[in-house]
Design an enzyme around this catalytic site. Sequence first.
Site, PDB file in Angstrom:
ATOM      1  N   GLN A 197       0.905  -1.186   0.021  1.00 58.07           N
ATOM      2  CA  GLN A 197      -0.024   0.191  -0.001  1.00 58.07           C
ATOM      3  C   GLN A 197       0.923   1.026  -0.079  1.00 58.07           C
ATOM      4  OE1 GLN A 197      -3.656  -0.650   0.201  1.00 58.07           O
ATOM      5  NE2 GLN A 197      -2.569  -2.310  -0.578  1.00 58.07           N
ATOM      6  N   GLY A 238     -11.893   2.737   3.773  1.00 63.08           N
ATOM      7  CA  GLY A 238     -11.154   1.908   3.131  1.00 63.08           C
ATOM      8  C   GLY A 238     -10.077   2.510   2.053  1.00 63.08           C
ATOM      9  N   HIS A 239      -9.137   1.753   1.534  1.00 58.95           N
ATOM     10  CA  HIS A 239      -8.316   2.808   0.676  1.00 58.95           C
ATOM     11  C   HIS A 239      -8.811   3.231  -0.577  1.00 58.95           C
ATOM     12  CE1 HIS A 239      -6.802  -1.592  -0.826  1.00 58.95           C
ATOM     13  NE2 HIS A 239      -8.116  -1.330  -0.931  1.00 58.95           N
ATOM     14  N   ASN A 240      -8.199   4.421  -1.007  1.00 60.89           N
ATOM     15  CA  ASN A 240      -8.627   5.070  -1.975  1.00 60.89           C
ATOM     16  C   ASN A 240     -10.087   5.491  -2.118  1.00 60.89           C
ATOM     17  OD1 ASN A 240      -6.679   2.720  -3.032  1.00 60.89           O
ATOM     18  ND2 ASN A 240      -6.317   5.066  -3.652  1.00 60.89           N
ATOM     19  N   SER A 258     -12.179   2.416  -2.507  1.00 58.52           N
ATOM     20  CA  SER A 258     -12.339   2.853  -4.007  1.00 58.52           C
ATOM     21  C   SER A 258     -13.705   3.182  -4.313  1.00 58.52           C
ATOM     22  CB  SER A 258     -11.938   1.838  -5.013  1.00 58.52           C
ATOM     23  OG  SER A 258     -10.502   1.531  -4.844  1.00 58.52           O
TER      24      SER A 258
END
Lengths: 348, 348, 348
Positions: A197, A238-240, A258
């Site tokens: 990451q 969460g990521h993005n 995302s």
Amino acid sequence: MGTASLGELAVRFGCTLQGDPDLRVTHVATLERADPQAVTFLANPRYRRFLAQTRAGAVVLDEKSAAECPVAALIAKNPYAMYARIAAVLHPAPPVVAGRHPSAIVDPSASIDPSASIGALAVIGARAHIGARCSVGPGCVLLDDVKLGADTRLVANVTLCTSVVIGERCLVHPGVVIGADGFGLAPSEGEWLKVPQVGGVRIGDDVEIGASTSIDRGAIDDTVIENGVKLDNQIQIGHNVRIGAHTAIAGCTGISGSTTIGARCLIAGQVGIAGHLTICDDVVVTGRSFVNSSIRKPGYYSGGITVDETTRFRKNAARFHRLDELARQVRKLAGEAPGADDAGSEDE
Amino acid sequence: MGTASLGELAVRFGCTLQGDPDLRVTHVATLERADPQAVTFLANPRYRRFLAQTRAGAVVLDEKSAAECPVAALIAKNPYAMYARIAAVLHPAPPVVAGRHPSAIVDPSASIDPSASIGALAVIGARAHIGARCSVGPGCVLLDDVKLGADTRLVANVTLCTSVVIGERCLVHPGVVIGADGFGLAPSEGEWLKVPQVGGVRIGDDVEIGASTSIDRGAIDDTVIENGVKLDNQIQIGHNVRIGAHTAIAGCTGISGSTTIGARCLIAGQVGIAGHLTICDDVVVTGRSFVNSSIRKPGYYSGGITVDETTRFRKNAARFHRLDELARQVRKLAGEAPGADDAGSEDE
Amino acid sequence: MGTASLGELAVRFGCTLQGDPDLRVTHVATLERADPQAVTFLANPRYRRFLAQTRAGAVVLDEKSAAECPVAALIAKNPYAMYARIAAVLHPAPPVVAGRHPSAIVDPSASIDPSASIGALAVIGARAHIGARCSVGPGCVLLDDVKLGADTRLVANVTLCTSVVIGERCLVHPGVVIGADGFGLAPSEGEWLKVPQVGGVRIGDDVEIGASTSIDRGAIDDTVIENGVKLDNQIQIGHNVRIGAHTAIAGCTGISGSTTIGARCLIAGQVGIAGHLTICDDVVVTGRSFVNSSIRKPGYYSGGITVDETTRFRKNAARFHRLDELARQVRKLAGEAPGADDAGSEDE
């Protein structure tokens, strides 16, 4: 605690005063428990019944309610917003006392504005940049390359991982973790490979982040929280993920990787939003909903099945688990052939 | 680890001993893995099959099971409660060692009982009041004006914000955040104004708070947790919630602001309770329920739709999303005019 | 940041190179934003539309897509796994710098490998055993008798309670709490007796644990997380849970006490799993499901009712709350006597 006269408040915030302009108030209180030095407010009709008996110094309320107010009234179109402004005068955030507690561990390469406050046992990593009048509370850990804009406050025990960037006037509560690795895994021969990451987290200005909320760093590009976003406690982002300006999200909600959420949305508590979705601007999602497809039209969305007495709920739930069968039976009773609807349901 | 003879345990806790009173036990174990120095128990019928083969020194069980017990038996009406008492004798909480770790940062205005223990790298703010035999574990941060009653233990990395008051004999696990700002926002011209949160948090005696649970300070009045409340991990409790005495709440449950929960309730895991509600005494809410209206009658309430094979679940869920249509069709088949029920459903 | 030529990568990981083996890449990027020094990948068909325009140095993709790739291609059967391996070369985890920060508080009885790193203001309790090349980040608290296997990293502000044992090459993110007491309560005369929690937590090798996840110690025997398990953020794992090797669990999921989950399961986000259940190997549970009975057959299981427009959702939900009645009406219309199904539903 501050103090102000009703006249000063009316002038400063542009509301109409009904009562003595020289009366001084020192604090806020509820309608029910207010004393004569208190300002209170009436916004939720649920509490109207307490108005007639209030002993407050003044009540912030709207024009319709002013006639019924037994004490001084500060009349505003949006009484709750007016109350918020007045409460901020009477109960200002504690001033930031410039300086570093001698027990803080600050990397020599960190750049810390002399007006900032670094609390006891805080850790500031390499190349950090701490803006004017920031407050980094006791026990906070900032890993390397963190940037805080002016007037941002980390209350205590906040963890900011490498390269997190936070704007100005943000308020971050204890237990928050920003910039930990997202959940990136590639399946490979029955095991999981970690996907490095490498993205960051960028947080705008005027963002508030509630206790024990976590915001993961991006997998490649950054996770982005825009200006004026308000996050309650124990939210997982969460990521993005990208959250648009002035969106508010209540506690225990989880947003998978995302997903993009628009501006001015209101997401209630314990909502779940699946990954890789787009929620447009001005969407309201009510409590406990599960969003697993994109929402492209502003409006209200719901999904929480509410509680019932256990015996009754279980009977209905048992029927739910045979609902397709029931629908087919109804279709048969109606003399219709199994058709588009039945097929459609299987495709969902 | 303590040690006791079966005779001592029987006398101390008033249970009937079937077996040798001089047999000494030193620890607890499961029926399945117990050795002859262990006490074990049988309370859940699920584990009855392990009784015949147990090698335990003694088993705590009820009268009905005593005849089948191949080893010494401590017979009690409530075997699980009796087991809990005996386990506390054999496995007492580690003693609190009076004194401050030299690395702790204690404000000079704090008043700390000489019998209390302040752990490594703990931070104690101004005017704190730490009672007799309290333990503030390593890494805990107590902001200003915190009060802890006698014998309260904060295990480690607990954050207590300004003005939090905790009673006696409480146990607070790591990651807990008490007294952070509630989620108070006033909408104003497309943005959110922060509503200053000026209330406190008052926690009674004998309260246990699980890891990473958060309890917000009140907006104006206090958030209140009454005596004997037991909270599991990762629970979120909003501002101005009040939880009645001896209520237990399981993990991941969220309770929105200004809701009052009665005494002796049992709220299972992942439950969501909306704001401004009243739940009366003696209510049981089963796992995963969503409560969004007040509950005024003691009893059992449920709301969790359970899992099914994906193909089958999706068919039923698709039918759910057209359930109103199905009900109208049934009404038509039954030859009834659209009526009260249909209208009623729209109003909900 | 590392650097590698495409030829080196192709040889090292056994993929087919289409393009210049001497081209050097230095970092990863998305298809959309890659520059000529970047490696990117195409695994999710959703992003295929970005392939034609990419300016990347090379794209990791499968054979079918190779012909369309406008730049160098690293061709692999499992492009996402191949990308993960390459990303780990270009973005290696920061090296562990041996040594103790002078501000760390380490009990003299702790045994710390000289190659390990102990960060600022970390606390290491009595009899700890910290393996080779471990990293204990700033602000971590390890109570007594903790063991960390070689190459395990605790990022920052992690809390490990007494007797927690973690294997090799694990990665534990900030805010994690391992080994706090489970929620063990025995009802007794309207109050709750605490059941002493005396078990430990054993975590295998290659386990990753996301931010603010909590794993409780066992009541009597240990809570066990097997090798290769991957846990996302804000997960709650109750006492005596056992999670099988290479199972992955997404954020905000809660698992109640004494449940056993098999190997290679995939549990999505916000799932709830009740206590004392058994989930067999190779089970997939989709997002937001509620599992309250054991699953004995591998396969896909779902339970999340999805969101709808509020008006429509509420109509359907109102019908749900009278679904048993509707089903009885259909049975009557069909001319069937109330029978097995109706009785069955009441028993559920």
